[in-house]
Design a protein around this motif. Structure first.
Motif, short mmCIF file in Angstrom:
data_model
loop_
_atom_site.label_atom_id
_atom_site.label_comp_id
_atom_site.label_asym_id
_atom_site.label_seq_id
_atom_site.Cartn_x
_atom_site.Cartn_y
_atom_site.Cartn_z
N ASN A 128 0.81 -1.23 0.00
CA ASN A 128 0.00 0.00 0.00
C ASN A 128 0.84 1.28 0.00
OD1 ASN A 128 -2.39 -1.49 0.06
ND2 ASN A 128 -2.28 -1.70 2.29
N THR A 129 2.12 1.15 0.36
CA THR A 129 3.00 2.34 0.38
C THR A 129 3.52 2.68 -1.01
OG1 THR A 129 4.99 1.02 0.83
CG2 THR A 129 3.73 1.79 2.74
N LEU A 130 3.35 1.77 -1.97
CA LEU A 130 3.83 2.00 -3.33
C LEU A 130 2.89 2.97 -4.06
CD1 LEU A 130 4.59 -1.72 -4.34
CD2 LEU A 130 6.24 -0.04 -3.53
N SER A 131 3.42 3.56 -5.10
CA SER A 131 2.59 4.46 -5.92
C SER A 131 1.62 3.62 -6.74
CB SER A 131 3.48 5.27 -6.86
OG SER A 131 4.07 4.42 -7.84
N LYS A 133 1.16 3.44 -9.92
CA LYS A 133 1.81 2.83 -11.08
C LYS A 133 2.62 1.59 -10.66
CE LYS A 133 4.94 3.88 -14.93
NZ LYS A 133 5.85 4.88 -15.52
N GLU A 134 3.36 1.72 -9.55
CA GLU A 134 4.16 0.60 -9.05
C GLU A 134 3.28 -0.57 -8.63
OE1 GLU A 134 8.14 2.74 -7.18
OE2 GLU A 134 6.27 2.78 -6.03
N ARG A 135 2.15 -0.24 -7.98
CA ARG A 135 1.22 -1.30 -7.56
C ARG A 135 0.69 -2.07 -8.77
NH1 ARG A 135 -0.91 2.44 -3.74
NH2 ARG A 135 -2.82 2.73 -4.97
N LEU A 136 0.38 -1.32 -9.83
CA LEU A 136 -0.13 -1.93 -11.05
C LEU A 136 0.90 -2.86 -11.68
CD1 LEU A 136 -2.62 -1.92 -12.92
CD2 LEU A 136 -1.53 -0.10 -14.22
N ARG A 140 0.59 -6.95 -12.08
CA ARG A 140 0.76 -7.62 -13.38
C ARG A 140 1.81 -8.72 -13.30
NH1 ARG A 140 0.71 -2.25 -17.24
NH2 ARG A 140 -1.57 -2.00 -17.38
N LEU A 141 2.92 -8.41 -12.60
CA LEU A 141 3.99 -9.40 -12.44
C LEU A 141 3.48 -10.60 -11.67
CD1 LEU A 141 6.96 -10.30 -12.62
CD2 LEU A 141 7.41 -8.96 -10.55
N ARG A 142 2.73 -10.33 -10.60
CA ARG A 142 2.16 -11.42 -9.77
C ARG A 142 1.22 -12.31 -10.59
NH1 ARG A 142 0.39 -15.09 -7.61
NH2 ARG A 142 -0.12 -15.50 -5.43
N ALA A 143 0.37 -11.68 -11.42
CA ALA A 143 -0.59 -12.43 -12.25
C ALA A 143 0.14 -13.29 -13.28
CB ALA A 143 -1.53 -11.46 -12.95
N LYS A 144 1.21 -12.74 -13.84
CA LYS A 144 2.00 -13.47 -14.84
C LYS A 144 2.69 -14.68 -14.21
CE LYS A 144 5.65 -12.85 -18.29
NZ LYS A 144 6.70 -11.94 -18.81
N LEU A 145 3.29 -14.46 -13.04
CA LEU A 145 3.97 -15.55 -12.33
C LEU A 145 2.97 -16.63 -11.91
CD1 LEU A 145 6.41 -13.47 -10.08
CD2 LEU A 145 7.05 -14.93 -12.00
#
Length: 332
Positions: A128-131, A133-136, A140-145
């Motif tokens: 939650n501390t990320l911006s 854009k970073e969260r998005l 995406r990386l998590r979904a791909k993995l």
């Protein structure tokens, strides 16, 4: 297990349908029954024999507690493999085969750990501390993995075997397994080369009904092996739980300078049976026991008894004897 596999059931599932005769691999000749309307027909009696052989080997692997990695990326096999492997609690690959999945397993494990790291970030609030854009990007990386490696997240080491549907399509997986000497189990059609496969099951690897029929028997064999492992584990644990704890053999505490038979008896009643037991007590502990035992024992001085007991417990009898000869009455 053999009784469960019926030629009739395999026939109804279309397991006997091979490829066009012009597409055949000559090495599959021993498993072909005949040619009909330009299509090779697989000998189902040989399929049953090979399936039983493969199931027996898979059952042993499962019973040993090792993992079998299922590989099937073709559309008609994906869902079936995911279901059957999931039921047997085995890892599987149904998306694109990641190059180096086996030969570069360390890197693949790092990617899986990255997925776990993202999950931890969400739990501890770091995410939650990320911006935005970073969260998005992280999402995406998590979904791909998850899509590519989620099904092997529990596979912490190389699998004991591979089960492949369509060895021609999964040729990279076959090559990697051969390089690492990992046994290969596979559904092999008439257009495939059976020579690199350790346990081949001659069968139609294109029709979903055929794939489902073979994998049903395979997954049942694995589940059977897992059940055997569980029952053996339970049997081993039960006697251990039931076995009474052997009491430690009492030591002769009178060998300690200052302890007579009566005091030794008092200590035994308090659970001090060995030199090690005595060595673990402080002077105050021993004094308290003596006082509670009565005025007859209260006058004794246990200051050096733990020290002597430690020497006795460690088997330093010469050192203990020399100490006792130097110190009178066990008092330094």
């Amino acid at each position: 297990m053999a009784n469960n596999i019926e030629v009739k059931d395999l026939l109804e599932a279309g397991v006997h349908f091979g490829h066009l005769t012009r597409k055949w691999n000559p090495n599959m000749a021993p498993y072909i029954y005949m040619e009909r309307n330009g299509i090779h027909v697989i000998n189902l009696y040989k399929t049953v024999a090979k399936l039983e052989e493969a199931n027996e080997a898979l059952k042993k692997i499962a019973a040993s507690g090792r993992k079998i990695l299922f590989v099937a990326t073709k559309k008609q096999a994906k869902d079936i493999v995911a279901e059957k492997a999931g039921n047997a609690n085995m890892p599987y690959i149904t998306e694109r085969w990641p190059g180096g999945m086996l030969t570069n397993f360390v890197t693949i494990r790092k990617a899986v750990k990255k997925m776990a790291s993202i999950d931890r970030m969400k739990k501890d609030g770091t995410f939650n501390t990320l911006s935005k854009k970073e969260r998005l990007q992280v999402e995406r990386l998590r979904a791909k993995l998850e899509k590519n490696l989620g099904s092997i997240s529990e596979m912490t080491r190389l699998p004991a075997a591979l089960f492949i549907v369509d060895t021609m399509r999964e040729h990279i997986a076959v090559k990697e397994a051969l390089k690492l000497n990992i046994p290969i189990f596979a559904m092999v059609d008439t257009n495939s080369d059976p020579r690199p496969i350790d346990y081949l099951i001659p069968s139609n690897d294109d029709a979903s009904k055929s794939i489902d029929a073979i994998l049903s028997h395979v997954s049942n064999a694995i589940i059977e092996g897992l059940a055997e492992r569980k029952s053996e584990k339970t049997e081993k644990e039960e006697p251990k739980a039931a076995a009474p704890k052997k009491a430690a053999k009492p030591d002769d505490l009178t060998k300690i300078e200052g302890i007579g038979p009566k005091i030794a008896e008092v200590f035994n009643e308090q659970g001090i049976m060995t030199f090690a037991d005595l060595a673990s007590k402080t002077e105050d502990d021993l004094k308290e026991i003596l006082v509670e035992a009565g005025s007859t024992f209260a006058s004794n001085n246990p200051a050096s008894w733990a020290k002597q007991a430690k020497m006795a417990a460690e088997g330093k009898w010469a050192e203990l004897k020399e100490w006792q000869e130097t110190v009178k009455g066990g008092v330094e």
